[in-house]
Design a protein around this motif. Structure first.
Motif, PDB file in Angstrom:
ATOM      1  N   ASP A 116      -6.070  -3.834  -2.618  1.00  0.00           N
ATOM      2  CA  ASP A 116      -6.813  -3.315  -3.760  1.00  0.00           C
ATOM      3  C   ASP A 116      -6.462  -1.834  -3.942  1.00  0.00           C
ATOM      4  O   ASP A 116      -6.549  -1.054  -2.994  1.00  0.00           O
ATOM      5  N   GLU A 117      -6.098  -1.480  -5.144  1.00  0.00           N
ATOM      6  CA  GLU A 117      -5.718  -0.090  -5.442  1.00  0.00           C
ATOM      7  C   GLU A 117      -6.876   0.883  -5.123  1.00  0.00           C
ATOM      8  O   GLU A 117      -6.634   2.028  -4.751  1.00  0.00           O
ATOM      9  N   ALA A 118      -8.111   0.395  -5.255  1.00  0.00           N
ATOM     10  CA  ALA A 118      -9.273   1.259  -4.998  1.00  0.00           C
ATOM     11  C   ALA A 118      -9.286   1.731  -3.534  1.00  0.00           C
ATOM     12  O   ALA A 118      -9.816   2.807  -3.231  1.00  0.00           O
ATOM     13  N   SER A 119      -8.673   0.952  -2.649  1.00  0.00           N
ATOM     14  CA  SER A 119      -8.691   1.297  -1.216  1.00  0.00           C
ATOM     15  C   SER A 119      -7.858   2.526  -0.873  1.00  0.00           C
ATOM     16  O   SER A 119      -7.961   3.049   0.228  1.00  0.00           O
ATOM     17  N   LYS A 139      -7.124  11.349  -2.882  1.00  0.00           N
ATOM     18  CA  LYS A 139      -7.947  12.538  -3.155  1.00  0.00           C
ATOM     19  C   LYS A 139      -7.756  13.566  -2.031  1.00  0.00           C
ATOM     20  O   LYS A 139      -7.601  14.763  -2.275  1.00  0.00           O
ATOM     21  N   GLN A 184      -7.847   5.273  -2.867  1.00  0.00           N
ATOM     22  CA  GLN A 184      -8.303   6.431  -3.653  1.00  0.00           C
ATOM     23  C   GLN A 184      -8.784   7.611  -2.806  1.00  0.00           C
ATOM     24  O   GLN A 184      -8.492   8.762  -3.122  1.00  0.00           O
ATOM     25  N   SER A 185      -9.512   7.324  -1.701  1.00  0.00           N
ATOM     26  CA  SER A 185      -9.999   8.473  -0.911  1.00  0.00           C
ATOM     27  C   SER A 185      -8.836   9.182  -0.221  1.00  0.00           C
ATOM     28  O   SER A 185      -8.834  10.414  -0.090  1.00  0.00           O
ATOM     29  N   TYR A 245       0.833  -1.209   0.000  1.00  0.00           N
ATOM     30  CA  TYR A 245       0.000   0.000   0.000  1.00  0.00           C
ATOM     31  C   TYR A 245       0.869   1.262   0.000  1.00  0.00           C
ATOM     32  O   TYR A 245       0.569   2.234  -0.685  1.00  0.00           O
ATOM     33  N   TYR A 253      -6.877  -8.938   0.408  1.00  0.00           N
ATOM     34  CA  TYR A 253      -7.846  -7.895   0.073  1.00  0.00           C
ATOM     35  C   TYR A 253      -7.152  -6.657  -0.496  1.00  0.00           C
ATOM     36  O   TYR A 253      -7.765  -5.600  -0.603  1.00  0.00           O
ATOM     37  N   ALA A 271      -7.734   0.338   5.468  1.00  0.00           N
ATOM     38  CA  ALA A 271      -7.927  -0.593   4.343  1.00  0.00           C
ATOM     39  C   ALA A 271      -7.599  -2.010   4.796  1.00  0.00           C
ATOM     40  O   ALA A 271      -6.814  -2.210   5.714  1.00  0.00           O
TER      41      ALA A 271
END
Ligand SMILES: Cc1cc2nc3c(=O)[nH]c(=O)nc-3n(C[C@H](O)[C@H](O)[C@H](O)COP(=O)(O)O)c2cc1C
Length: 180
Positions: A165-168, A174, A170-171, A18, A163, A114
């Motif tokens: 995941d690159e999507a984890s 941002k 994103q917040s 991560y 688990y 995450a």
């Protein structure tokens, strides 16, 4: 963008993965928690992203961070916690925050969480024992009280749970970008 430094601790590589994703997405530098002792360039950074894994309800590496906290306390600090707790179990995640951080840190840090990874055969003996104890506890829990992650833990207790995941991230990405 303000200069950001990712500081991470990882026992089996999940939090490191991560930390790498985060520093690559932000195009920023990355060091390990243990390097904080000798690191002499904190002055160049305005934002710190701490990536720490959870072990037995505590953040690994937090004591080293606390010992060197005076070096980063003036900066904008974001904490990215990595564990296997179900995302819906907010109270459990909060307990780790309360047990690991001073009150001042709890108010100051922006916190993200995450889910990481666990590979049973890679665990060191003490971690294997702690993991087996946790699985034994879950086996005694009434099935209707198990959440989705706990069910998966029971079904894959001796192999791998992944688990990552690159999507984890994103917040968090941002949020850090919004600081500039
Ligand atoms: C012995 C042991 C204890 C753990 N304790 C917790 C815990 O209390 N809370 C949690 O959310 N995850 C817990 N985990 C899951 C780890 O946080 C997860 O596997 C994480 O991805 C490990 O990161 P690392 O590979 O960077 O060390 C535990 C894992 C092991 C093996």
């Amino acid at each position: 963008m303000k200069r950001t430094l990712v500081i991470y601790k990882s026992k089996y590589g999940a939090t490191q993965a991560y930390a790498r994703m985060i520093s690559e997405a932000l195009g920023c530098d990355r060091i390990m928690v243990d390097q904080m002792k000798l690191f002499s360039q904190f002055g160049e950074y305005e934002n710190i992203v701490l990536c720490l894994p959870i072990y037995n309800g505590l953040l690994a590496g937090i004591n080293t961070v606390k010992a060197r906290y005076y070096r980063i306390s003036e900066k904008n600090i974001t904490l990215f916690m990595v564990g296997l707790t179900d995302l819906a179990s907010e109270a459990e995640i909060d307990r780790t925050v309360i047990a690991s951080l001073t009150e001042g840190m709890q108010h100051k840090f922006r916190i993200f969480y995450a889910k990481g990874r666990m590979t049973y055969r890679s665990l060191m003996p003490l971690d294997k024992m702690a993991w087996n104890k946790w699985i034994k506890y879950l086996r005694k829990k009434p099935e209707q009280k198990l959440n989705e992650t706990e069910m998966e833990m029971l079904n894959h207790s001796r192999d791998k749970l992944d688990y990552i995941d690159e999507a984890s991230i994103q917040s968090l990405i941002k949020y850090i970008r919004s600081l500039s």
